[in-house]
Scaffold this motif. Structure first.
Motif, mmCIF file in Angstrom:
data_model
loop_
_atom_site.group_PDB
_atom_site.id
_atom_site.type_symbol
_atom_site.label_atom_id
_atom_site.label_comp_id
_atom_site.label_asym_id
_atom_site.label_seq_id
_atom_site.Cartn_x
_atom_site.Cartn_y
_atom_site.Cartn_z
ATOM 1 N N GLN A 265 1.108 -1.634 0.600
ATOM 2 C CA GLN A 265 0.039 0.132 0.052
ATOM 3 C C GLN A 265 0.440 1.079 0.275
ATOM 4 O O GLN A 265 0.401 2.163 0.230
ATOM 5 C CB GLN A 265 -1.089 -0.207 0.728
ATOM 6 N N VAL A 266 2.267 1.401 -0.230
ATOM 7 C CA VAL A 266 3.187 2.236 0.275
ATOM 8 C C VAL A 266 4.201 2.569 -0.978
ATOM 9 O O VAL A 266 4.742 1.368 -1.016
ATOM 10 C CB VAL A 266 3.828 2.197 1.665
ATOM 11 N N GLY A 267 4.308 3.332 -1.500
ATOM 12 C CA GLY A 267 5.577 3.126 -3.155
ATOM 13 C C GLY A 267 7.124 3.322 -2.486
ATOM 14 O O GLY A 267 7.783 2.467 -3.019
ATOM 15 N N ILE A 268 7.167 4.493 -1.450
ATOM 16 C CA ILE A 268 8.261 4.656 -1.211
ATOM 17 C C ILE A 268 8.380 4.533 0.517
ATOM 18 O O ILE A 268 7.401 5.456 1.241
ATOM 19 C CB ILE A 268 9.107 6.498 -1.587
ATOM 20 N N PHE A 269 9.168 4.000 0.950
ATOM 21 C CA PHE A 269 9.433 3.530 2.217
ATOM 22 C C PHE A 269 11.320 3.198 2.734
ATOM 23 O O PHE A 269 11.528 2.956 2.727
ATOM 24 C CB PHE A 269 9.027 1.794 2.582
ATOM 25 N N PRO A 270 11.173 4.697 3.694
ATOM 26 C CA PRO A 270 12.709 4.987 4.299
ATOM 27 C C PRO A 270 12.703 3.764 5.436
ATOM 28 O O PRO A 270 11.940 4.104 6.656
ATOM 29 C CB PRO A 270 12.609 5.940 4.795
ATOM 30 N N SER A 271 13.949 2.607 5.386
ATOM 31 C CA SER A 271 13.427 1.459 6.439
ATOM 32 C C SER A 271 14.836 0.865 6.483
ATOM 33 O O SER A 271 16.353 1.223 5.961
ATOM 34 C CB SER A 271 12.214 1.250 6.746
ATOM 35 N N ASN A 272 14.782 -0.437 7.015
ATOM 36 C CA ASN A 272 16.624 -0.830 7.165
ATOM 37 C C ASN A 272 16.156 -2.257 6.312
ATOM 38 O O ASN A 272 14.688 -2.357 6.040
ATOM 39 C CB ASN A 272 16.513 -1.650 8.477
ATOM 40 N N TYR A 273 17.118 -3.410 6.454
ATOM 41 C CA TYR A 273 16.606 -4.457 5.471
ATOM 42 C C TYR A 273 15.869 -5.555 6.415
ATOM 43 O O TYR A 273 15.114 -6.292 5.724
ATOM 44 C CB TYR A 273 17.887 -5.207 5.580
ATOM 45 N N SER A 274 15.644 -5.489 8.041
ATOM 46 C CA SER A 274 15.049 -6.979 8.708
ATOM 47 C C SER A 274 13.136 -6.862 8.845
ATOM 48 O O SER A 274 12.833 -7.537 8.164
ATOM 49 C CB SER A 274 14.741 -6.370 10.434
ATOM 50 N N VAL A 275 12.744 -4.735 8.607
ATOM 51 C CA VAL A 275 12.189 -4.799 8.387
ATOM 52 C C VAL A 275 11.617 -5.020 6.759
ATOM 53 O O VAL A 275 9.793 -5.276 7.025
ATOM 54 C CB VAL A 275 11.576 -2.885 8.603
ATOM 55 N N VAL A 276 11.543 -5.127 5.653
ATOM 56 C CA VAL A 276 11.207 -4.815 4.518
ATOM 57 C C VAL A 276 11.941 -6.331 4.220
ATOM 58 O O VAL A 276 10.507 -7.107 4.110
ATOM 59 C CB VAL A 276 12.144 -4.042 3.347
ATOM 60 N N VAL A 277 13.085 -6.833 4.611
ATOM 61 C CA VAL A 277 13.208 -7.991 3.753
ATOM 62 C C VAL A 277 12.711 -9.506 5.051
ATOM 63 O O VAL A 277 11.931 -10.037 4.410
ATOM 64 C CB VAL A 277 14.643 -8.167 3.343
ATOM 65 N N SER A 278 13.657 -9.380 5.992
ATOM 66 C CA SER A 278 13.449 -10.706 6.829
ATOM 67 C C SER A 278 11.323 -9.900 7.073
ATOM 68 O O SER A 278 11.049 -11.536 7.050
ATOM 69 C CB SER A 278 13.974 -10.615 8.229
#
Length: 433
Positions: free
Chosen positions: A275-288
């Protein structure tokens, strides 16, 4: 979280450290045989937040030989600084501390950690270690620790949404104007699709993903060397433009209304839901926290400044040997094991990034394609070296969060920056007293 009350207690404890640390013996890391052939037990303290990154490492190390046994003790992050300061005052310290890299200087500044310069320079890969992490463990050209694992912030783009909105991630990061234009195109995809998302009520997470958008323009919210630092907010055009960008994202409805109260407890759930196009975050939150199907829909970019540039937050852990350690040689042997390529290569499996740039081999990129960017651009990682990071950036009532919320949600930008400048100056002066 380090509250003001706990900070005062910590300050008292650390004041005691400066008075007694000089009597604690400092190991001779240049002595022949240091870091090899040690026996006995190595007592290691780690942060509870990164315990998962240490547990399997300790198990592997203990199984690899029968001379040394590492005993791991996790410590709650909110208690770590105070507990370690108390241990130093009591002259009963662990052999090795795996410490939040941001907090390394608190103890280095007070001569509580061992000078590891000779041991670090003897590593045949020392020039491959993350310079941002090493900077946080270095004073007057001497190294008092080494990085172990990294937690880096970046932009993550949902490529499926970007394709539909005709957004090119490489073009978007060239300026704040391009980011805002990309955000507006993404928002037009529908009422249930937002352009961006940020944790507007989480000081630590917000600092993790927003500060690099200032550093990318070669400036910071703090200026000066440790001991003589002051705020760098009033009159800082980059800080103003960063706040203006986020204010516009909020006013134009390009971010979810829930960002106002987002304390990062469900951080990334909207992005992982597509539901979001651009997201500043880290590897864990996004990938893991997602599956292979979602991994194929995302691409990372370094965080950018108002006119381009790039940076990312060098979060994570440094390993340091306190003065007075009973088994420093065994501690350094464990450190070298932690930094060996096999152990570093496995870090993304636990949600972290390696701290050695030479890990980024074709084989590594094939296995962990979304973890290679900060290794390929390792020189662009940064975090501020200061004695007051927690009080400035991690407090719910601290000046960083108060400035951001007043400027972005209330629109009182100039007043917010003026107030923050005064608070930064006061807190930095108190921390350096």
């Amino acid at each position: 979280m380090l509250t003001r009350r706990r900070f005062l207690g910590t300050a008292i404890a650390l004041a005691g450290v400066s008075g007694c640390s000089s009597v604690l013996p400092e190991p001779d890391v240049s002595a022949p045989g240091f870091g090899t052939g040690a026996t006995g037990t190595v007592r290691v303290w780690c942060r509870a937040a990164t315990q998962s990154g240490l547990t399997s490492l300790v198990e592997k190390f203990n199984a690899s030989q029968d001379r040394l046994t590492v005993e791991l003790t996790p410590v709650l992050d909110a208690q770590y600084v105070t507990k370690l300061a108390t241990a130093i005052r009591g002259r009963s310290v662990p052999d090795l501390v795996d410490i939040d890299d941001i907090n390394s200087m608190l103890f280095i500044y007070r001569d509580a950690f061992t000078d590891l310069t000779a041991a670090v320079q003897a590593l045949d890969f020392h020039d491959k270690l993350s310079p941002g992490h090493l900077r946080l463990a270095t004073r007057a050209g001497r190294a008092y620790g080494v990085p172990y694992l990294a937690d880096n912030s970046m932009f993550w783009f949902n490529t499926e949404l970007c394709d539909r909105a005709d957004v090119d991630p490489d073009q978007a990061i060239t300026s704040y104007d391009e980011l805002l234009a990309a955000a507006r195109r993404l928002r037009k995809l529908g009422d249930d699709v937002y352009a961006w998302s940020f944790p507007g009520n989480s000081p630590g997470a917000l600092g993790f993903v927003v500060q690099p958008m200032i550093w990318a323009a070669d400036t910071d919210l703090i200026r000066g060397e440790v001991g003589q630092q002051e705020g760098n907010i009033a009159g800082n055009d980059v800080v103003r433009r960063m706040l203006e960008l986020h204010r516009q994202l909020w006013v134009d409805g390009l971010v979810p209304r829930a960002n106002f109260s987002d304390d990062a407890s469900r951080w990334g759930s909207d992005f992982r839901a597509g539901q979001v196009g651009i997201f500043p975050s880290n590897y864990s939150v996004v990938v893991s926290a997602s599956d292979a199907g979602f991994h194929a829909k995302v691409t990372p970019r370094l965080l950018s400044g108002p006119d381009g540039g790039s940076a990312f937050f060098d979060g994570g852990d440094n390993m340091c040997i306190p003065r007075g350690a009973q088994n420093p040689s065994g501690a350094w042997e464990f450190v070298r094991f932690a930094l060996d390529l096999p152990q570093q290569t496995d870090l993304p499996a636990g949600g972290y990034t390696p701290v050695r740039s030479d890990v980024a081999t074709p084989a590594f990129a094939k296995k962990y394609p979304l973890a290679t960017l900060p290794l390929e651009r390792i020189e662009e990682g940064y975090a501020p070296t200061t004695l007051s990071y927690n009080l400035l950036y991690n407090q719910p009532d601290g000046p960083w969060l108060q400035m951001f919320r007043r400027a972005v949600f209330d629109g009182e930008l100039e007043a917010a920056m003026t107030e923050a400048q005064e608070s930064f100056d006061r807190i930095l002066a108190q921390g350096q007293a």
